[in-house]
Design a protein around this motif. Sequence first.
Motif, PDB file in Angstrom:
ATOM      1  N   VAL A  89       2.254  64.519 -60.429  1.00  0.00           N
ATOM      2  CA  VAL A  89       1.973  63.261 -60.091  1.00  0.00           C
ATOM      3  C   VAL A  89       1.502  62.379 -61.388  1.00  0.00           C
ATOM      4  O   VAL A  89       1.220  63.033 -62.223  1.00  0.00           O
ATOM      5  N   HIS A  90       2.052  61.185 -61.423  1.00  0.00           N
ATOM      6  CA  HIS A  90       1.744  60.153 -62.434  1.00  0.00           C
ATOM      7  C   HIS A  90       1.348  59.097 -62.017  1.00  0.00           C
ATOM      8  O   HIS A  90       1.725  58.749 -60.876  1.00  0.00           O
ATOM      9  N   LEU A  91       0.797  58.120 -62.987  1.00  0.00           N
ATOM     10  CA  LEU A  91       0.573  56.924 -62.674  1.00  0.00           C
ATOM     11  C   LEU A  91       1.603  55.853 -63.032  1.00  0.00           C
ATOM     12  O   LEU A  91       2.201  55.980 -64.190  1.00  0.00           O
ATOM     13  N   SER A  92       2.062  54.993 -62.031  1.00  0.00           N
ATOM     14  CA  SER A  92       3.182  53.923 -62.431  1.00  0.00           C
ATOM     15  C   SER A  92       2.948  52.589 -61.756  1.00  0.00           C
ATOM     16  O   SER A  92       2.751  52.832 -60.576  1.00  0.00           O
ATOM     17  N   GLY A  93       2.921  51.675 -62.645  1.00  0.00           N
ATOM     18  CA  GLY A  93       2.762  50.270 -61.907  1.00  0.00           C
ATOM     19  C   GLY A  93       1.627  50.233 -60.987  1.00  0.00           C
ATOM     20  O   GLY A  93       1.296  49.457 -59.934  1.00  0.00           O
ATOM     21  N   GLY A  94       0.505  50.920 -61.329  1.00  0.00           N
ATOM     22  CA  GLY A  94      -0.807  50.738 -60.724  1.00  0.00           C
ATOM     23  C   GLY A  94      -0.920  51.843 -59.574  1.00  0.00           C
ATOM     24  O   GLY A  94      -1.888  51.879 -58.752  1.00  0.00           O
ATOM     25  N   GLY A  95       0.052  52.512 -59.456  1.00  0.00           N
ATOM     26  CA  GLY A  95       0.104  53.601 -58.212  1.00  0.00           C
ATOM     27  C   GLY A  95       0.227  54.804 -58.950  1.00  0.00           C
ATOM     28  O   GLY A  95       0.440  55.277 -59.849  1.00  0.00           O
ATOM     29  N   GLY A  96      -0.078  55.643 -57.759  1.00  0.00           N
ATOM     30  CA  GLY A  96      -0.056  57.296 -58.011  1.00  0.00           C
ATOM     31  C   GLY A  96       1.300  57.879 -57.557  1.00  0.00           C
ATOM     32  O   GLY A  96       1.339  57.690 -56.207  1.00  0.00           O
ATOM     33  N   TYR A  97       2.223  58.421 -58.244  1.00  0.00           N
ATOM     34  CA  TYR A  97       3.448  58.625 -57.796  1.00  0.00           C
ATOM     35  C   TYR A  97       3.772  60.016 -57.796  1.00  0.00           C
ATOM     36  O   TYR A  97       3.678  60.576 -58.890  1.00  0.00           O
ATOM     37  N   VAL A  98       3.847  60.808 -56.672  1.00  0.00           N
ATOM     38  CA  VAL A  98       4.111  62.316 -56.905  1.00  0.00           C
ATOM     39  C   VAL A  98       5.577  62.251 -56.829  1.00  0.00           C
ATOM     40  O   VAL A  98       6.466  62.252 -56.114  1.00  0.00           O
TER      41      VAL A  98
ATOM     42  N   ALA B 182      -5.721  62.362 -54.395  1.00  0.00           N
ATOM     43  CA  ALA B 182      -7.006  62.175 -54.794  1.00  0.00           C
ATOM     44  C   ALA B 182      -7.255  62.108 -56.107  1.00  0.00           C
ATOM     45  O   ALA B 182      -8.082  61.239 -56.619  1.00  0.00           O
ATOM     46  N   LEU B 183      -6.656  62.762 -56.813  1.00  0.00           N
ATOM     47  CA  LEU B 183      -6.711  62.749 -58.342  1.00  0.00           C
ATOM     48  C   LEU B 183      -5.980  61.326 -59.004  1.00  0.00           C
ATOM     49  O   LEU B 183      -6.804  60.816 -59.782  1.00  0.00           O
ATOM     50  N   ALA B 184      -5.137  60.841 -58.337  1.00  0.00           N
ATOM     51  CA  ALA B 184      -4.482  59.506 -58.742  1.00  0.00           C
ATOM     52  C   ALA B 184      -5.454  58.516 -58.359  1.00  0.00           C
ATOM     53  O   ALA B 184      -5.331  57.427 -59.260  1.00  0.00           O
ATOM     54  N   ARG B 185      -5.943  58.431 -57.342  1.00  0.00           N
ATOM     55  CA  ARG B 185      -6.963  57.400 -57.220  1.00  0.00           C
ATOM     56  C   ARG B 185      -8.244  57.743 -58.092  1.00  0.00           C
ATOM     57  O   ARG B 185      -8.674  56.442 -58.252  1.00  0.00           O
ATOM     58  N   ALA B 186      -8.704  58.636 -58.265  1.00  0.00           N
ATOM     59  CA  ALA B 186      -9.589  58.998 -59.038  1.00  0.00           C
ATOM     60  C   ALA B 186      -9.299  58.197 -60.767  1.00  0.00           C
ATOM     61  O   ALA B 186     -10.203  58.107 -61.414  1.00  0.00           O
ATOM     62  N   HIS B 187      -8.071  58.330 -61.008  1.00  0.00           N
ATOM     63  CA  HIS B 187      -7.803  57.930 -62.132  1.00  0.00           C
ATOM     64  C   HIS B 187      -7.110  56.413 -62.206  1.00  0.00           C
ATOM     65  O   HIS B 187      -6.418  55.838 -62.916  1.00  0.00           O
ATOM     66  N   GLY B 188      -7.510  55.644 -61.061  1.00  0.00           N
ATOM     67  CA  GLY B 188      -7.183  54.248 -60.920  1.00  0.00           C
ATOM     68  C   GLY B 188      -5.969  53.883 -60.175  1.00  0.00           C
ATOM     69  O   GLY B 188      -5.900  52.822 -60.155  1.00  0.00           O
ATOM     70  N   ALA B 189      -5.508  54.744 -59.556  1.00  0.00           N
ATOM     71  CA  ALA B 189      -4.439  54.345 -58.553  1.00  0.00           C
ATOM     72  C   ALA B 189      -4.844  53.469 -57.502  1.00  0.00           C
ATOM     73  O   ALA B 189      -5.671  54.018 -56.708  1.00  0.00           O
ATOM     74  N   ARG B 190      -3.940  52.450 -57.212  1.00  0.00           N
ATOM     75  CA  ARG B 190      -4.269  51.594 -56.075  1.00  0.00           C
ATOM     76  C   ARG B 190      -3.453  51.821 -54.817  1.00  0.00           C
ATOM     77  O   ARG B 190      -3.937  51.400 -53.895  1.00  0.00           O
ATOM     78  N   ARG B 191      -2.332  52.503 -54.859  1.00  0.00           N
ATOM     79  CA  ARG B 191      -1.538  52.939 -53.994  1.00  0.00           C
ATOM     80  C   ARG B 191      -1.257  54.367 -54.381  1.00  0.00           C
ATOM     81  O   ARG B 191      -0.982  54.835 -55.413  1.00  0.00           O
ATOM     82  N   CYS B 192      -0.567  55.072 -53.408  1.00  0.00           N
ATOM     83  CA  CYS B 192       0.007  56.438 -53.413  1.00  0.00           C
ATOM     84  C   CYS B 192       1.105  56.504 -52.705  1.00  0.00           C
ATOM     85  O   CYS B 192       1.385  56.078 -51.774  1.00  0.00           O
ATOM     86  N   TYR B 193       2.208  56.954 -53.457  1.00  0.00           N
ATOM     87  CA  TYR B 193       3.459  57.064 -53.044  1.00  0.00           C
ATOM     88  C   TYR B 193       4.541  58.148 -53.433  1.00  0.00           C
ATOM     89  O   TYR B 193       3.911  58.860 -54.372  1.00  0.00           O
ATOM     90  N   LEU B 194       5.544  58.525 -52.718  1.00  0.00           N
ATOM     91  CA  LEU B 194       6.693  59.408 -53.105  1.00  0.00           C
ATOM     92  C   LEU B 194       7.962  59.019 -52.559  1.00  0.00           C
ATOM     93  O   LEU B 194       8.057  58.205 -51.846  1.00  0.00           O
ATOM     94  N   SER B 195       8.986  59.923 -53.116  1.00  0.00           N
ATOM     95  CA  SER B 195      10.293  59.943 -52.287  1.00  0.00           C
ATOM     96  C   SER B 195      10.808  61.150 -51.913  1.00  0.00           C
ATOM     97  O   SER B 195      10.424  62.076 -52.455  1.00  0.00           O
TER      98      SER B 195
END
Length: 307
Positions: A232-241, A265-278
Amino acid sequence: MSTSACVPSLPDGLTTRPLRLADAPSVTEVIRAEELVDLGAAEMSVEEVREDWCRPSYDLSTSTRAVLDPAAGDRLVAYVDHTGDDVAYAGVHPAYQGRGIGTWLAAWVQQRAREAGATRIGSQVPQGSAADRFMQAQGYRLRWTAWDLELPAGTTMPAAPLAPGHTLRDAEPADHEPAWTLLEDCFLEWAERPRQPFDDFGARIWDREGYAPWQLRLVHDESGALVGATHVHLSGGGGYVAKIGVRRDRRGRGLAAAMLTDAFALARAHGARRCYLSTDSRTGALGLYEHVGMVVSSTWVHRAVDL
C-alpha cells in the motif's frame, strides 16, 4: 528495420522525440487532463509515472515517444510508452484530440512492439472514453474489464482478525526477495506475462519515492512461512493498495480481508483521506472487495490488437 519506417507522419506542425525523465511532470499533466474529462477527477501522480520509467530493465529512449507543439513553446501534448511485453500506455491532451495524433501513436507503438518480439499490444482505458472509442474503431478487441474501487468516506470495514497462529508485520530488507516470489506467484496465476525481474519489482515498491517499511506488510503462518503480502502507498492524498496476494493453499481463511483492513488502517494513520484499489475480471476478486464495503468508482477496459 527502423520503427519510423512503418509509421505515418505526424500532423503538420508537430514534432516528436523520445521521452526524458524530466518529461514526467508534462506526461502527468496530459494524463490528468484526460482523467478530468473521462473520470471527472485527476488522480495520476508524477511519482507513479517515474517509478515505471526507473525500472532497471527499461530503456526510456527506445520505448517511448513524446509529441511536441513548437507553436506552443514545445509543449508536450501527447506521449506513447511501450512499457513492456504486450502493454502500452498513451495519451493525447484533450485540446489536441481529433487531429490524427492517436493514429500516429498507435502505429508507432505497434511497430515498436513488433520489433521487441510481441505478438499483440494493448492498453487499459476508461470504458466509453475517447481512447476506448478510438481503439474499438482501430480493431482492438476486449481482453478484460477492470474496476477502481473505493471505500466510501465514513465507512468502517467489518472486523477481520487474522487466522489463529498467523502474524502480520512490516517487511524488512531480508524479506524483499520472498515477498517478490510470493506476489509474482500469485499474480502469474492469471496474468499472461513473464515473471517481473526482482529489480524491476523493487523499483515499484521499496525503491519507490517515499517508500516506508509499513507500506509492505507480510503475513506468516504458525511455522514462520510467508503466506501473504500487501503493498500500500500514499498517492494524491489517498491510500492505494497496489498489490495484495495470499498463497494459494492458504486462501479461504479470511487472510485477504484482514490484510486489506490492516493496509487501509495504516494508510489512514499516515494521512490518507481515501482508500482505494484496482482489480479486474481475471482475478475473480471483485466480490471480495464489495463484500467489505468497497464500491466501484470507475470502470476500465483493456483492449489489444494482434500484430
